[in-house]
Design an enzyme around this catalytic site. Structure first.
Site, PDB file in Angstrom:
ATOM      1  N   ARG A  88       0.836  -1.199   0.000  1.00 46.78           N
ATOM      2  CA  ARG A  88       0.000   0.000   0.000  1.00 46.78           C
ATOM      3  C   ARG A  88       0.870   1.249   0.000  1.00 46.78           C
ATOM      4  O   ARG A  88       2.085   1.195   0.229  1.00 46.78           O
ATOM      5  CB  ARG A  88      -0.904   0.023   1.237  1.00 46.78           C
ATOM      6  CG  ARG A  88      -0.132   0.048   2.547  1.00 46.78           C
ATOM      7  CD  ARG A  88      -0.958   0.567   3.708  1.00 46.78           C
ATOM      8  NE  ARG A  88      -0.281   0.353   4.974  1.00 46.78           N
ATOM      9  CZ  ARG A  88       0.709   1.083   5.451  1.00 46.78           C
ATOM     10  NH1 ARG A  88       1.202   2.078   4.727  1.00 46.78           N
ATOM     11  NH2 ARG A  88       1.258   0.816   6.626  1.00 46.78           N
ATOM     12  N   GLY A  90       1.847   4.967   1.789  1.00 50.28           N
ATOM     13  CA  GLY A  90       1.996   5.376   3.178  1.00 50.28           C
ATOM     14  C   GLY A  90       3.208   4.749   3.840  1.00 50.28           C
ATOM     15  O   GLY A  90       3.957   3.985   3.247  1.00 50.28           O
ATOM     16  N   THR A  93       2.529   1.933  10.221  1.00 57.50           N
ATOM     17  CA  THR A  93       1.396   2.146  11.116  1.00 57.50           C
ATOM     18  C   THR A  93       1.158   0.891  11.942  1.00 57.50           C
ATOM     19  O   THR A  93       1.772  -0.152  11.711  1.00 57.50           O
ATOM     20  CB  THR A  93       0.128   2.549  10.352  1.00 57.50           C
ATOM     21  OG1 THR A  93      -0.838   3.073  11.273  1.00 57.50           O
ATOM     22  CG2 THR A  93      -0.480   1.368   9.612  1.00 57.50           C
ATOM     23  N   HIS A  95      -1.809  -1.749  13.698  1.00 61.52           N
ATOM     24  CA  HIS A  95      -3.181  -2.244  13.785  1.00 61.52           C
ATOM     25  C   HIS A  95      -3.274  -3.159  14.994  1.00 61.52           C
ATOM     26  O   HIS A  95      -2.343  -3.932  15.269  1.00 61.52           O
ATOM     27  CB  HIS A  95      -3.564  -3.045  12.539  1.00 61.52           C
ATOM     28  CG  HIS A  95      -3.471  -2.289  11.262  1.00 61.52           C
ATOM     29  ND1 HIS A  95      -4.051  -1.057  11.093  1.00 61.52           N
ATOM     30  CD2 HIS A  95      -2.852  -2.595  10.088  1.00 61.52           C
ATOM     31  CE1 HIS A  95      -3.803  -0.637   9.861  1.00 61.52           C
ATOM     32  NE2 HIS A  95      -3.076  -1.543   9.239  1.00 61.52           N
ATOM     33  N   ALA A 161      -5.714   6.485  10.317  1.00 62.90           N
ATOM     34  CA  ALA A 161      -4.699   6.395   9.268  1.00 62.90           C
ATOM     35  C   ALA A 161      -5.299   5.759   8.025  1.00 62.90           C
ATOM     36  O   ALA A 161      -6.236   4.958   8.114  1.00 62.90           O
ATOM     37  CB  ALA A 161      -3.513   5.574   9.758  1.00 62.90           C
ATOM     38  N   MET A 162      -4.735   6.113   6.862  1.00 64.80           N
ATOM     39  CA  MET A 162      -5.215   5.563   5.593  1.00 64.80           C
ATOM     40  C   MET A 162      -4.052   5.256   4.673  1.00 64.80           C
ATOM     41  O   MET A 162      -3.047   5.966   4.661  1.00 64.80           O
ATOM     42  CB  MET A 162      -6.159   6.548   4.900  1.00 64.80           C
ATOM     43  CG  MET A 162      -7.447   6.767   5.641  1.00 64.80           C
ATOM     44  SD  MET A 162      -8.585   7.856   4.758  1.00 64.80           S
ATOM     45  CE  MET A 162      -9.939   7.864   5.938  1.00 64.80           C
ATOM     46  N   GLY A 174      -6.891   0.291   3.045  1.00 64.40           N
ATOM     47  CA  GLY A 174      -7.973   1.197   3.432  1.00 64.40           C
ATOM     48  C   GLY A 174      -7.658   2.070   4.620  1.00 64.40           C
ATOM     49  O   GLY A 174      -6.710   2.847   4.585  1.00 64.40           O
ATOM     50  N   CYS A 192       2.971   6.771  10.585  1.00 63.93           N
ATOM     51  CA  CYS A 192       2.826   7.315   9.226  1.00 63.93           C
ATOM     52  C   CYS A 192       4.015   8.175   8.819  1.00 63.93           C
ATOM     53  O   CYS A 192       3.915   8.981   7.888  1.00 63.93           O
ATOM     54  CB  CYS A 192       1.517   8.093   9.089  1.00 63.93           C
ATOM     55  SG  CYS A 192       0.055   7.116   9.491  1.00 63.93           S
TER      56      CYS A 192
END
Length: 256
Positions: A88, A90, A93, A95, A161-162, A174, A192
């Site tokens: 992706r 970015g 991050t 999760h 965050a995306m 996403g 990020c």
């Protein structure tokens, strides 16, 4: 062409799913959507919105800087987390439990072929969801995601965050909205890649943040409105059965 499939989103509320399993699901759904649009005549599949939580995991985007992971991968294992380099956009991050992760698998050819507009639409869905809980989410020029502040609680801080990836206008990856997330996990990274701003959660901003399951409802509703789509919601075993039929991928129920 089926008009119902053309504008249908199937929102799958899955509970806790491993990062590896969710990634495999995304890849299979994306492949299916791409194959459907290549068919003669095209046979559109419904768009899919995966809503779930992950066990603790850190991910680094393809343009990210590994230096923004502040501890070794061995140290992450000690705190019960895993680490993945992924495709992706970015940077790095986190999760984990208490965070609502959303993976829209959408064929943008059936909505709009503008990736910037797509990201702004994701942000708007989260801004509206935050407002449902009395939290004012905002955008920050030049930075993707949803932010809170500056206000009397402090400077700007990221609540969602995306990072997305698109192939033949079919999306994957996403957003990650902090609901009741343990924010200490972010101490191991520069979230990020932004070192001058902090992170926050609905729980840190309001006395009544709800649970991740609670927040799935308004997120799903706002996606339907913003994408002008009919939404079918599937929960738990029903969602897992649907996805297994669609992709052949098995999704274990939480705790099994």
């Amino acid at each position: 062409m089926s008009s119902s499939a053309q504008n249908e989103i199937v929102a799958c509320h899955l509970g806790r799913v491993s990062y590896e399993r969710a990634r495999a699901l995304q890849e299979r759904v994306q492949e299916r959507l791409i194959a459907a649009k290549r068919a003669e005549p095209p046979e559109p599949e419904p768009h899919v919105l995966l809503l779930l939580e992950h066990p603790p995991v850190y991910t680094l985007g393809k343009s990210g800087d590994a230096a923004n992971l502040l501890v070794s991968e061995e140290r992450l294992e000690e705190v019960g987390a895993t680490f993945h380099r992924i495709g992706r956009g970015g940077d790095v991050t986190f999760h984990g439990p208490g965070q609502l992760v959303g993976y829209p698998l959408f064929d943008l050819d059936r909505f709009f072929t503008d990736l910037g507009r797509y990201l702004r639409t994701l942000e708007e869905a989260i801004i509206r969801t935050c407002a449902d809980y009395g939290v004012t989410g905002t955008r920050v020029d030049g930075r993707t995601g949803v932010w809170v502040g500056p206000d009397d609680r402090g400077p700007e801080r990221k609540i969602c965050a995306m990072g997305v990836r698109c192939s033949r206008w079919v999306t994957m990856h996403g957003f990650a909205l902090n609901v009741t997330t343990d924010l200490d996990y972010f101490d191991h990274i520069v979230p990020c890649g932004i070192d001058d701003r902090g992170v926050t959660s609905l729980a840190a901003e309001t006395d009544a943040p709800g649970t991740v399951d609670d927040v799935c409802g308004p997120v799903t509703e706002h996606f339907g409105a913003l994408f002008d789509a009919e939404v079918t919601t599937r929960h738990g075993d029903d969602a897992r059965s649907f996805l297994r039929g669609l992709t052949g991928e098995r999704v274990e129920a939480p705790g099994r």
